[in-house]
Design a protein around this motif. Structure first.
Motif, PDB file in Angstrom:
ATOM      1  N   SER A  52       0.845  -1.206   0.000  1.00 58.30           N
ATOM      2  CA  SER A  52       0.000   0.000   0.000  1.00 58.30           C
ATOM      3  C   SER A  52       0.874   1.247   0.000  1.00 58.30           C
ATOM      4  O   SER A  52       0.516   2.266  -0.586  1.00 58.30           O
ATOM      5  CB  SER A  52      -0.892   0.053   1.241  1.00 58.30           C
ATOM      6  OG  SER A  52      -1.632  -1.110   1.346  1.00 58.30           O
ATOM      7  N   ILE A  53       2.019   1.154   0.658  1.00 58.65           N
ATOM      8  CA  ILE A  53       2.951   2.278   0.656  1.00 58.65           C
ATOM      9  C   ILE A  53       3.617   2.381  -0.716  1.00 58.65           C
ATOM     10  O   ILE A  53       3.660   3.459  -1.317  1.00 58.65           O
ATOM     11  CB  ILE A  53       4.007   2.118   1.768  1.00 58.65           C
ATOM     12  CG1 ILE A  53       3.319   2.110   3.142  1.00 58.65           C
ATOM     13  CG2 ILE A  53       5.050   3.221   1.683  1.00 58.65           C
ATOM     14  CD1 ILE A  53       4.222   1.673   4.283  1.00 58.65           C
ATOM     15  N   ILE A  54       4.104   1.238  -1.227  1.00 56.13           N
ATOM     16  CA  ILE A  54       4.755   1.253  -2.546  1.00 56.13           C
ATOM     17  C   ILE A  54       3.782   1.813  -3.594  1.00 56.13           C
ATOM     18  O   ILE A  54       4.168   2.569  -4.478  1.00 56.13           O
ATOM     19  CB  ILE A  54       5.248  -0.168  -2.923  1.00 56.13           C
ATOM     20  CG1 ILE A  54       6.385  -0.576  -1.979  1.00 56.13           C
ATOM     21  CG2 ILE A  54       5.707  -0.215  -4.374  1.00 56.13           C
ATOM     22  CD1 ILE A  54       6.875  -2.008  -2.169  1.00 56.13           C
ATOM     23  N   GLY A  55       2.488   1.470  -3.461  1.00 59.13           N
ATOM     24  CA  GLY A  55       1.473   1.953  -4.396  1.00 59.13           C
ATOM     25  C   GLY A  55       0.959   3.346  -4.063  1.00 59.13           C
ATOM     26  O   GLY A  55       0.018   3.821  -4.685  1.00 59.13           O
ATOM     27  N   MET A  56       1.565   3.983  -3.066  1.00 55.67           N
ATOM     28  CA  MET A  56       1.236   5.365  -2.684  1.00 55.67           C
ATOM     29  C   MET A  56      -0.201   5.512  -2.195  1.00 55.67           C
ATOM     30  O   MET A  56      -0.796   6.579  -2.291  1.00 55.67           O
ATOM     31  CB  MET A  56       1.508   6.330  -3.842  1.00 55.67           C
ATOM     32  CG  MET A  56       2.937   6.263  -4.330  1.00 55.67           C
ATOM     33  SD  MET A  56       3.219   7.368  -5.722  1.00 55.67           S
ATOM     34  CE  MET A  56       4.719   6.654  -6.402  1.00 55.67           C
ATOM     35  N   LEU A  57      -0.773   4.423  -1.708  1.00 58.01           N
ATOM     36  CA  LEU A  57      -2.123   4.484  -1.151  1.00 58.01           C
ATOM     37  C   LEU A  57      -2.070   4.940   0.301  1.00 58.01           C
ATOM     38  O   LEU A  57      -3.048   5.442   0.836  1.00 58.01           O
ATOM     39  CB  LEU A  57      -2.792   3.099  -1.232  1.00 58.01           C
ATOM     40  CG  LEU A  57      -3.000   2.558  -2.638  1.00 58.01           C
ATOM     41  CD1 LEU A  57      -3.362   1.075  -2.608  1.00 58.01           C
ATOM     42  CD2 LEU A  57      -4.071   3.348  -3.374  1.00 58.01           C
ATOM     43  N   ASN A  58      -0.935   4.724   0.939  1.00 56.10           N
ATOM     44  CA  ASN A  58      -0.746   5.151   2.325  1.00 56.10           C
ATOM     45  C   ASN A  58       0.621   5.815   2.434  1.00 56.10           C
ATOM     46  O   ASN A  58       1.631   5.235   2.070  1.00 56.10           O
ATOM     47  CB  ASN A  58      -0.816   3.937   3.260  1.00 56.10           C
ATOM     48  CG  ASN A  58      -0.397   4.304   4.671  1.00 56.10           C
ATOM     49  OD1 ASN A  58      -0.480   5.469   5.072  1.00 56.10           O
ATOM     50  ND2 ASN A  58       0.065   3.321   5.430  1.00 56.10           N
ATOM     51  N   MET A  59       0.640   7.039   2.912  1.00 54.41           N
ATOM     52  CA  MET A  59       1.917   7.758   3.029  1.00 54.41           C
ATOM     53  C   MET A  59       2.190   8.178   4.465  1.00 54.41           C
ATOM     54  O   MET A  59       3.032   9.032   4.704  1.00 54.41           O
ATOM     55  CB  MET A  59       1.899   8.981   2.108  1.00 54.41           C
ATOM     56  CG  MET A  59       2.385   8.651   0.721  1.00 54.41           C
ATOM     57  SD  MET A  59       4.131   8.158   0.785  1.00 54.41           S
ATOM     58  CE  MET A  59       4.088   6.618  -0.086  1.00 54.41           C
TER      59      MET A  59
END
Ligand SMILES: Nc1ncnc2c1ncn2[C@@H]1O[C@H](COP(=O)(O)OP(=O)(O)OP(=O)(O)O)[C@@H](O)[C@H]1O
Ligand SMILES: [Mg+2]
Length: 226
Positions: A52-59
Protein backbone atom coordinates in the motif's frame (compact mmCIF):
# COMPACT_ATOMS: atom_id res chain seq x y z
CA UNK A 1 17.78 1.60 -13.46
CA UNK A 2 16.26 1.84 -10.03
CA UNK A 3 12.53 2.54 -10.05
CA UNK A 4 11.89 2.55 -6.31
CA UNK A 5 14.21 2.98 -3.40
CA UNK A 6 12.98 2.50 0.16
CA UNK A 7 15.33 3.51 2.94
CA UNK A 8 14.63 2.65 6.56
CA UNK A 9 10.95 2.82 5.76
CA UNK A 10 8.61 2.20 8.67
CA UNK A 11 4.87 2.51 9.23
CA UNK A 12 2.60 1.89 12.15
CA UNK A 13 -1.11 1.86 12.93
CA UNK A 14 -2.87 2.87 16.09
CA UNK A 15 -4.78 0.05 17.76
CA UNK A 16 -8.13 0.66 19.50
CA UNK A 17 -6.37 0.65 22.90
CA UNK A 18 -4.17 3.53 21.71
CA UNK A 19 -0.99 1.47 21.34
CA UNK A 20 1.05 1.67 18.14
CA UNK A 21 1.60 -1.46 16.09
CA UNK A 22 4.55 -1.45 13.70
CA UNK A 23 3.39 -2.90 10.37
CA UNK A 24 6.48 -2.07 8.28
CA UNK A 25 9.78 -2.04 10.11
CA UNK A 26 12.88 -0.25 8.76
CA UNK A 27 12.63 -1.69 5.26
CA UNK A 28 15.48 -1.10 2.83
CA UNK A 29 14.63 -2.18 -0.69
CA UNK A 30 15.58 -1.30 -4.25
CA UNK A 31 13.13 -2.17 -6.99
CA UNK A 32 14.71 -2.23 -10.42
CA UNK A 33 12.81 -1.15 -13.52
CA UNK A 34 11.34 -3.98 -15.58
CA UNK A 35 12.00 -6.67 -12.96
CA UNK A 36 9.54 -8.80 -11.02
CA UNK A 37 9.36 -9.20 -7.24
CA UNK A 38 7.26 -11.55 -5.15
CA UNK A 39 6.57 -11.02 -1.46
CA UNK A 40 5.66 -13.95 0.76
CA UNK A 41 5.22 -14.13 4.52
CA UNK A 42 2.70 -15.28 7.04
CA UNK A 43 -0.63 -13.57 7.60
CA UNK A 44 -0.22 -10.28 9.44
CA UNK A 45 3.48 -9.91 8.56
CA UNK A 46 2.87 -6.57 6.83
CA UNK A 47 2.75 -7.48 3.13
CA UNK A 48 -0.40 -5.52 2.28
CA UNK A 49 0.83 -2.63 4.44
CA UNK A 50 4.10 -2.51 2.48
CA UNK A 51 2.58 -2.63 -0.99
CA UNK A 52 0.00 0.00 0.00
CA UNK A 53 2.95 2.28 0.66
CA UNK A 54 4.76 1.25 -2.55
CA UNK A 55 1.47 1.95 -4.40
CA UNK A 56 1.24 5.36 -2.68
CA UNK A 57 -2.12 4.48 -1.15
CA UNK A 58 -0.75 5.15 2.33
CA UNK A 59 1.92 7.76 3.03
CA UNK A 60 1.79 7.89 6.82
CA UNK A 61 5.34 6.60 7.03
CA UNK A 62 8.77 7.33 8.35
CA UNK A 63 11.94 6.94 6.31
CA UNK A 64 12.62 7.39 2.63
CA UNK A 65 10.59 6.55 -0.45
CA UNK A 66 12.06 7.63 -3.79
CA UNK A 67 10.36 6.92 -7.10
CA UNK A 68 12.60 7.56 -10.13
CA UNK A 69 14.75 9.49 -7.68
CA UNK A 70 11.92 11.77 -6.58
CA UNK A 71 11.08 11.92 -2.91
CA UNK A 72 7.46 10.74 -2.84
CA UNK A 73 6.96 12.12 0.65
CA UNK A 74 7.59 15.65 -0.66
CA UNK A 75 4.76 15.44 -3.21
CA UNK A 76 1.33 16.90 -2.51
CA UNK A 77 -1.64 14.53 -2.29
CA UNK A 78 -2.68 15.72 -5.72
CA UNK A 79 0.72 15.14 -7.31
CA UNK A 80 0.87 11.70 -5.73
CA UNK A 81 -2.61 10.81 -6.97
CA UNK A 82 -1.62 11.83 -10.49
CA UNK A 83 1.62 9.84 -10.34
CA UNK A 84 -0.35 6.82 -9.12
CA UNK A 85 -3.02 7.12 -11.82
CA UNK A 86 -0.44 7.57 -14.59
CA UNK A 87 2.16 5.02 -13.55
CA UNK A 88 0.70 2.30 -11.33
CA UNK A 89 -1.79 -0.50 -11.97
CA UNK A 90 -3.36 -2.54 -9.17
CA UNK A 91 -4.78 -6.06 -9.02
CA UNK A 92 -6.33 -7.38 -5.81
CA UNK A 93 -7.42 -10.82 -4.68
CA UNK A 94 -11.16 -10.11 -4.94
CA UNK A 95 -11.03 -8.63 -8.51
CA UNK A 96 -13.02 -5.59 -7.28
CA UNK A 97 -14.94 -5.14 -10.50
CA UNK A 98 -18.02 -2.92 -10.43
CA UNK A 99 -21.07 -5.16 -10.78
CA UNK A 100 -23.39 -2.75 -12.59
CA UNK A 101 -20.81 -1.79 -15.21
CA UNK A 102 -20.10 -3.89 -18.26
CA UNK A 103 -16.72 -5.61 -18.55
CA UNK A 104 -15.34 -3.04 -21.01
CA UNK A 105 -16.59 -0.16 -18.86
CA UNK A 106 -14.76 -1.60 -15.86
CA UNK A 107 -11.58 -1.82 -17.92
CA UNK A 108 -12.01 1.76 -19.19
CA UNK A 109 -12.38 3.21 -15.68
CA UNK A 110 -8.69 4.05 -15.01
CA UNK A 111 -8.55 5.94 -18.32
CA UNK A 112 -11.11 8.36 -16.96
CA UNK A 113 -8.69 9.27 -14.16
CA UNK A 114 -5.33 8.87 -15.91
CA UNK A 115 -3.80 11.21 -18.46
CA UNK A 116 -6.20 12.97 -20.79
CA UNK A 117 -7.84 10.26 -22.83
CA UNK A 118 -10.61 11.48 -25.19
CA UNK A 119 -13.99 9.85 -24.53
CA UNK A 120 -14.05 8.30 -28.00
CA UNK A 121 -10.85 6.41 -27.14
CA UNK A 122 -12.26 4.71 -24.04
CA UNK A 123 -14.00 1.79 -25.69
CA UNK A 124 -11.27 0.97 -28.26
CA UNK A 125 -8.57 1.13 -25.59
CA UNK A 126 -10.59 -1.12 -23.26
CA UNK A 127 -11.25 -3.61 -26.07
CA UNK A 128 -7.55 -3.68 -26.93
CA UNK A 129 -6.66 -4.46 -23.29
CA UNK A 130 -9.35 -7.16 -23.15
CA UNK A 131 -7.97 -8.64 -26.36
CA UNK A 132 -4.59 -8.97 -24.63
CA UNK A 133 -6.08 -11.09 -21.85
CA UNK A 134 -8.16 -13.10 -24.33
CA UNK A 135 -11.54 -11.71 -23.28
CA UNK A 136 -12.57 -9.27 -26.02
CA UNK A 137 -15.63 -11.43 -26.69
CA UNK A 138 -16.94 -10.83 -23.17
CA UNK A 139 -16.63 -7.05 -23.31
CA UNK A 140 -20.38 -6.44 -23.18
CA UNK A 141 -21.17 -8.93 -20.41
CA UNK A 142 -21.53 -7.97 -16.78
CA UNK A 143 -18.77 -9.24 -14.44
CA UNK A 144 -21.09 -11.67 -12.60
CA UNK A 145 -21.45 -13.68 -15.83
CA UNK A 146 -17.71 -14.45 -15.82
CA UNK A 147 -15.76 -17.12 -13.93
CA UNK A 148 -13.30 -16.15 -11.20
CA UNK A 149 -10.31 -16.59 -13.51
CA UNK A 150 -11.98 -14.52 -16.21
CA UNK A 151 -12.84 -11.77 -13.73
CA UNK A 152 -9.23 -11.66 -12.61
CA UNK A 153 -8.10 -11.39 -16.24
CA UNK A 154 -10.49 -8.45 -16.61
CA UNK A 155 -8.86 -6.90 -13.52
CA UNK A 156 -5.45 -7.39 -15.18
CA UNK A 157 -6.73 -5.69 -18.35
CA UNK A 158 -8.03 -2.82 -16.20
CA UNK A 159 -4.64 -2.51 -14.47
CA UNK A 160 -2.77 -2.45 -17.80
CA UNK A 161 -5.12 -0.25 -19.84
CA UNK A 162 -3.38 2.96 -18.85
CA UNK A 163 0.08 1.58 -19.73
CA UNK A 164 1.48 1.68 -16.19
CA UNK A 165 5.18 1.19 -15.51
CA UNK A 166 4.51 -0.55 -12.20
CA UNK A 167 2.00 -3.27 -11.46
CA UNK A 168 1.12 -4.07 -7.85
CA UNK A 169 -0.75 -7.27 -7.10
CA UNK A 170 -2.02 -8.50 -3.73
CA UNK A 171 -2.61 -12.25 -3.91
CA UNK A 172 -3.95 -12.11 -7.48
CA UNK A 173 -4.54 -15.86 -7.54
CA UNK A 174 -5.67 -16.17 -3.91
CA UNK A 175 -9.30 -16.81 -4.81
CA UNK A 176 -8.59 -19.17 -7.72
CA UNK A 177 -7.95 -22.89 -7.98
CA UNK A 178 -4.47 -24.11 -8.91
CA UNK A 179 -4.84 -24.46 -12.68
CA UNK A 180 -6.94 -21.31 -13.11
CA UNK A 181 -4.45 -19.40 -10.96
CA UNK A 182 -1.54 -20.69 -13.04
CA UNK A 183 -3.22 -19.59 -16.26
CA UNK A 184 -3.95 -16.14 -14.84
CA UNK A 185 -0.29 -15.87 -13.76
CA UNK A 186 0.85 -16.91 -17.23
CA UNK A 187 -1.25 -14.11 -18.76
CA UNK A 188 0.04 -11.61 -16.20
CA UNK A 189 3.73 -12.53 -16.55
CA UNK A 190 3.60 -12.61 -20.36
CA UNK A 191 2.04 -9.16 -20.53
CA UNK A 192 4.31 -7.51 -17.99
CA UNK A 193 7.39 -8.93 -19.70
CA UNK A 194 6.20 -7.86 -23.19
CA UNK A 195 5.56 -4.36 -21.90
CA UNK A 196 8.61 -4.22 -19.58
CA UNK A 197 6.36 -3.43 -16.63
CA UNK A 198 7.83 -3.75 -13.14
CA UNK A 199 5.88 -6.21 -10.98
CA UNK A 200 5.54 -6.33 -7.20
CA UNK A 201 3.29 -9.18 -6.16
CA UNK A 202 2.20 -10.57 -2.80
CA UNK A 203 1.41 -14.27 -2.85
CA UNK A 204 0.98 -17.17 -0.44
CA UNK A 205 1.88 -19.61 -3.18
CA UNK A 206 5.52 -20.66 -3.27
CA UNK A 207 5.38 -21.86 -6.88
CA UNK A 208 3.91 -18.56 -8.00
CA UNK A 209 6.47 -16.63 -5.95
CA UNK A 210 9.22 -18.52 -7.79
CA UNK A 211 7.91 -17.27 -11.15
CA UNK A 212 9.26 -13.83 -10.17
CA UNK A 213 12.92 -12.92 -10.65
CA UNK A 214 13.32 -11.69 -7.08
CA UNK A 215 11.76 -13.32 -4.05
CA UNK A 216 11.25 -11.45 -0.81
CA UNK A 217 9.89 -12.62 2.51
CA UNK A 218 8.29 -10.46 5.19
CA UNK A 219 8.42 -11.32 8.84
CA UNK A 220 6.86 -8.99 11.43
CA UNK A 221 7.39 -5.95 9.26
CA UNK A 222 10.91 -6.75 8.12
CA UNK A 223 11.87 -7.68 4.56
CA UNK A 224 14.56 -10.10 3.51
CA UNK A 225 15.67 -11.48 0.17
CA UNK A 226 15.38 -15.24 -0.33
N1 LIG B 1 -5.85 -0.19 9.83
C1 LIG B 1 -5.38 -1.08 10.70
N2 LIG B 1 -5.73 -1.04 12.01
C2 LIG B 1 -5.23 -1.93 12.89
N3 LIG B 1 -4.36 -2.91 12.57
C3 LIG B 1 -3.99 -3.00 11.28
C4 LIG B 1 -4.47 -2.10 10.27
N4 LIG B 1 -3.91 -2.44 9.09
C5 LIG B 1 -3.12 -3.49 9.35
N5 LIG B 1 -3.15 -3.83 10.65
C6 LIG B 1 -2.38 -4.90 11.31
O1 LIG B 1 -1.06 -4.78 10.81
C7 LIG B 1 -0.48 -6.06 10.62
C8 LIG B 1 -0.04 -6.21 9.17
O2 LIG B 1 -1.20 -6.29 8.35
P1 LIG B 1 -1.13 -6.59 6.79
O3 LIG B 1 -2.52 -6.48 6.27
O4 LIG B 1 -0.11 -5.73 6.17
O5 LIG B 1 -0.66 -8.11 6.79
P2 LIG B 1 -0.50 -9.14 5.57
O6 LIG B 1 0.89 -9.64 5.61
O7 LIG B 1 -0.97 -8.51 4.32
O8 LIG B 1 -1.47 -10.33 6.00
P3 LIG B 1 -2.40 -11.30 5.08
O9 LIG B 1 -1.48 -12.33 4.51
O10 LIG B 1 -3.35 -11.89 6.06
O11 LIG B 1 -3.09 -10.47 4.06
C9 LIG B 1 -1.53 -7.07 11.06
O12 LIG B 1 -1.24 -7.42 12.39
C10 LIG B 1 -2.83 -6.30 10.97
O13 LIG B 1 -3.77 -6.77 11.90
MG1 LIG C 1 -2.57 -8.91 3.02
Amino acid sequence: MTLISLTDLSANVQLPDGKLLTTVDRVNLEIEEGHSYSIMGRSGSGKTSLISIIGMLNMRVEGGYHYHGRNVRDLSDRERAKLRADKIGFVFQNYSLIAHMRVWENVALPLMYAKSVPRTELRPRALEALEEVGLAKRAHDYPSRLSGGEQQRVAIARALVSDPELMICDEPTGALDRSTGDRVMETLLTLISEKSVTLVMVTHDREIARMCENQLVMDVGRVRHV
